[in-house]
Design a protein around this motif. Sequence first.
Motif, PDB file in Angstrom:
ATOM      1  N   ILE A  18       0.797  -1.213  -0.069  1.00 15.32           N
ATOM      2  CA  ILE A  18      -0.157   0.019  -0.036  1.00 15.32           C
ATOM      3  C   ILE A  18       0.821   1.440   0.093  1.00 15.32           C
ATOM      4  O   ILE A  18       0.502   2.130  -0.878  1.00 15.32           O
ATOM      5  CB  ILE A  18      -0.709  -0.091   1.336  1.00 15.32           C
ATOM      6  N   ALA A  19       1.983   1.113   0.892  1.00 15.14           N
ATOM      7  CA  ALA A  19       2.825   2.534   0.771  1.00 15.14           C
ATOM      8  C   ALA A  19       3.457   2.591  -0.437  1.00 15.14           C
ATOM      9  O   ALA A  19       3.690   3.866  -1.001  1.00 15.14           O
ATOM     10  CB  ALA A  19       3.737   2.351   2.033  1.00 15.14           C
ATOM     11  N   ARG A  20       3.844   1.676  -1.203  1.00  6.76           N
ATOM     12  CA  ARG A  20       4.526   1.690  -2.489  1.00  6.76           C
ATOM     13  C   ARG A  20       3.589   2.484  -3.565  1.00  6.76           C
ATOM     14  O   ARG A  20       3.906   3.218  -4.140  1.00  6.76           O
ATOM     15  CB  ARG A  20       5.207   0.443  -3.023  1.00  6.76           C
ATOM     16  N   LYS A  21       2.398   1.752  -3.322  1.00  6.87           N
ATOM     17  CA  LYS A  21       1.489   2.427  -4.281  1.00  6.87           C
ATOM     18  C   LYS A  21       1.036   3.930  -4.035  1.00  6.87           C
ATOM     19  O   LYS A  21       0.988   4.581  -4.930  1.00  6.87           O
ATOM     20  CB  LYS A  21       0.019   1.612  -4.057  1.00  6.87           C
ATOM     21  N   GLN A  22       1.169   4.174  -2.631  1.00  7.35           N
ATOM     22  CA  GLN A  22       0.738   5.664  -2.551  1.00  7.35           C
ATOM     23  C   GLN A  22       1.956   6.648  -2.535  1.00  7.35           C
ATOM     24  O   GLN A  22       1.688   7.749  -3.024  1.00  7.35           O
ATOM     25  CB  GLN A  22       0.309   5.692  -1.040  1.00  7.35           C
ATOM     26  N   PHE A  23       3.184   6.118  -2.337  1.00  2.91           N
ATOM     27  CA  PHE A  23       4.380   7.071  -2.505  1.00  2.91           C
ATOM     28  C   PHE A  23       4.595   7.220  -3.885  1.00  2.91           C
ATOM     29  O   PHE A  23       4.920   8.090  -4.365  1.00  2.91           O
ATOM     30  CB  PHE A  23       5.775   6.173  -2.028  1.00  2.91           C
ATOM     31  N   THR A  24       4.172   6.014  -4.800  1.00  4.80           N
ATOM     32  CA  THR A  24       4.230   6.320  -6.368  1.00  4.80           C
ATOM     33  C   THR A  24       3.189   7.496  -6.635  1.00  4.80           C
ATOM     34  O   THR A  24       3.795   8.235  -7.367  1.00  4.80           O
ATOM     35  CB  THR A  24       3.898   4.994  -6.870  1.00  4.80           C
ATOM     36  N   LEU A  25       1.955   7.452  -6.316  1.00  7.76           N
ATOM     37  CA  LEU A  25       1.057   8.009  -7.011  1.00  7.76           C
ATOM     38  C   LEU A  25       0.939   9.653  -6.343  1.00  7.76           C
ATOM     39  O   LEU A  25       0.797  10.522  -6.907  1.00  7.76           O
ATOM     40  CB  LEU A  25      -0.337   7.555  -6.693  1.00  7.76           C
ATOM     41  N   ARG A  26       1.291   9.781  -4.969  1.00 11.93           N
ATOM     42  CA  ARG A  26       1.364  10.909  -4.307  1.00 11.93           C
ATOM     43  C   ARG A  26       2.596  11.523  -3.953  1.00 11.93           C
ATOM     44  O   ARG A  26       2.648  12.751  -3.574  1.00 11.93           O
ATOM     45  CB  ARG A  26       0.365  10.839  -3.102  1.00 11.93           C
ATOM     46  N   GLY A  27       3.674  10.662  -3.961  1.00 10.32           N
ATOM     47  CA  GLY A  27       4.863  11.221  -3.494  1.00 10.32           C
ATOM     48  C   GLY A  27       4.935  10.939  -1.906  1.00 10.32           C
ATOM     49  O   GLY A  27       3.986  11.186  -1.128  1.00 10.32           O
ATOM     50  N   TYR A  28       6.204  11.041  -1.544  1.00  7.75           N
ATOM     51  CA  TYR A  28       6.405  10.868  -0.180  1.00  7.75           C
ATOM     52  C   TYR A  28       5.678  12.188   0.871  1.00  7.75           C
ATOM     53  O   TYR A  28       5.024  11.525   1.842  1.00  7.75           O
ATOM     54  CB  TYR A  28       7.965  10.843   0.438  1.00  7.75           C
ATOM     55  N   HIS A  29       5.661  13.127   0.575  1.00  8.88           N
ATOM     56  CA  HIS A  29       5.157  14.205   1.297  1.00  8.88           C
ATOM     57  C   HIS A  29       3.730  14.327   1.370  1.00  8.88           C
ATOM     58  O   HIS A  29       3.181  14.864   2.078  1.00  8.88           O
ATOM     59  CB  HIS A  29       6.101  15.605   0.935  1.00  8.88           C
ATOM     60  N   LYS A  30       3.123  14.000   0.207  1.00  4.46           N
ATOM     61  CA  LYS A  30       1.881  13.952   0.343  1.00  4.46           C
ATOM     62  C   LYS A  30       1.173  12.907   0.722  1.00  4.46           C
ATOM     63  O   LYS A  30      -0.118  12.698   0.588  1.00  4.46           O
ATOM     64  CB  LYS A  30       1.261  14.437  -1.270  1.00  4.46           C
ATOM     65  N   THR A  31       1.832  11.618   1.010  1.00  4.77           N
ATOM     66  CA  THR A  31       1.381  10.339   1.429  1.00  4.77           C
ATOM     67  C   THR A  31       1.019  10.716   3.101  1.00  4.77           C
ATOM     68  O   THR A  31       2.027  10.849   3.740  1.00  4.77           O
ATOM     69  CB  THR A  31       2.054   9.246   1.322  1.00  4.77           C
ATOM     70  N   SER A  32      -0.032  10.327   3.402  1.00  2.00           N
ATOM     71  CA  SER A  32      -0.474  10.475   4.973  1.00  2.00           C
ATOM     72  C   SER A  32      -0.348   9.247   5.699  1.00  2.00           C
ATOM     73  O   SER A  32      -0.966   8.350   4.831  1.00  2.00           O
ATOM     74  CB  SER A  32      -1.670  11.204   5.129  1.00  2.00           C
ATOM     75  N   LEU A  33       0.051   9.182   6.703  1.00  2.32           N
ATOM     76  CA  LEU A  33       0.165   7.882   7.427  1.00  2.32           C
ATOM     77  C   LEU A  33      -1.304   7.485   7.743  1.00  2.32           C
ATOM     78  O   LEU A  33      -1.817   6.434   7.757  1.00  2.32           O
ATOM     79  CB  LEU A  33       0.689   7.984   8.719  1.00  2.32           C
ATOM     80  N   GLU A  34      -2.389   8.520   8.063  1.00  4.01           N
ATOM     81  CA  GLU A  34      -3.796   8.117   8.230  1.00  4.01           C
ATOM     82  C   GLU A  34      -4.234   7.476   7.177  1.00  4.01           C
ATOM     83  O   GLU A  34      -4.975   6.261   7.175  1.00  4.01           O
ATOM     84  CB  GLU A  34      -4.589   9.404   8.458  1.00  4.01           C
ATOM     85  N   ASP A  35      -3.934   8.025   6.017  1.00  3.93           N
ATOM     86  CA  ASP A  35      -4.584   7.051   4.612  1.00  3.93           C
ATOM     87  C   ASP A  35      -4.085   5.834   4.414  1.00  3.93           C
ATOM     88  O   ASP A  35      -4.593   4.686   4.129  1.00  3.93           O
ATOM     89  CB  ASP A  35      -4.432   7.847   3.647  1.00  3.93           C
ATOM     90  N   LEU A  36      -2.742   5.712   4.993  1.00  4.83           N
ATOM     91  CA  LEU A  36      -1.987   4.467   4.760  1.00  4.83           C
ATOM     92  C   LEU A  36      -2.590   3.471   5.711  1.00  4.83           C
ATOM     93  O   LEU A  36      -2.867   2.228   5.267  1.00  4.83           O
ATOM     94  CB  LEU A  36      -0.660   4.798   4.927  1.00  4.83           C
ATOM     95  N   VAL A  37      -2.684   3.808   7.002  1.00  9.58           N
ATOM     96  CA  VAL A  37      -3.255   2.619   7.841  1.00  9.58           C
ATOM     97  C   VAL A  37      -4.673   2.460   7.727  1.00  9.58           C
ATOM     98  O   VAL A  37      -5.030   1.300   7.776  1.00  9.58           O
ATOM     99  CB  VAL A  37      -2.984   3.181   9.288  1.00  9.58           C
ATOM    100  N   LYS A  38      -5.383   3.595   7.105  1.00 11.62           N
ATOM    101  CA  LYS A  38      -6.810   3.275   6.969  1.00 11.62           C
ATOM    102  C   LYS A  38      -7.079   2.423   5.845  1.00 11.62           C
ATOM    103  O   LYS A  38      -7.893   1.160   5.824  1.00 11.62           O
ATOM    104  CB  LYS A  38      -7.562   4.527   6.618  1.00 11.62           C
TER     105      LYS A  38
END
Length: 197
Positions: A18-38
């Motif tokens: 999930i982190a890989r997908k979100q880091f790819t789409l949003r970049g590190y700084h725009k990826t929130s831990l809240e969205d990740l864990v959710k």
Amino acid sequence: MKRTKEEAEVTIENLISIARKQFTLRGYHKTSLEDLVKEAGVTRGALYHHFKNKKGLFLTVFERIQLEIAEQVESEAAKSTDVWRQLLNGCQAFIMSAIKEDNRQILLIDGPAVLGWETWRQMDESYSMKSLYEQLHLMQAAGHLRPTSIEALTHILSGAMNESALWLAQQSDYKSKLEDVMNVLTQTIYTFKKEES
């Protein structure tokens, strides 16, 4: 106990994916831990338990990509029995893997910024440069290369490939530019070819 360990491994792999997908789409700084864990269906505490923090999770994702690229380089190099073709196949595989849509943001853009230049370089040395060094060392030992510093040559070629990947990642017509890059890289590499006696 065994089931708990297996569950932990499933949780870790799920968080990495999930982190890989979100880091790819949003970049590190725009990826929130809240969205990740959710999305992962876990608590922040579970994420912190396995990765300490967001940067720790990013480092794991980054290392996973480095490992995949190293495997791709080895696989492409092995498609030929000619040592020069192996080297060039590996170089091209590295560049192509680095600029892939699902690797580019993490590897080339966020990697140096998030991890810091020194850590980013150490990771590059541990994976891509290690493979390159081993191939060049074998070629020199077999008498294919002119006398030269393999350590220096490894750093020079690695730097050229990293810069080429950064440049290609910004090009809309990167396929035609890739041909230019490989032509220049091939000419450069062949200047180190030992003349047949």
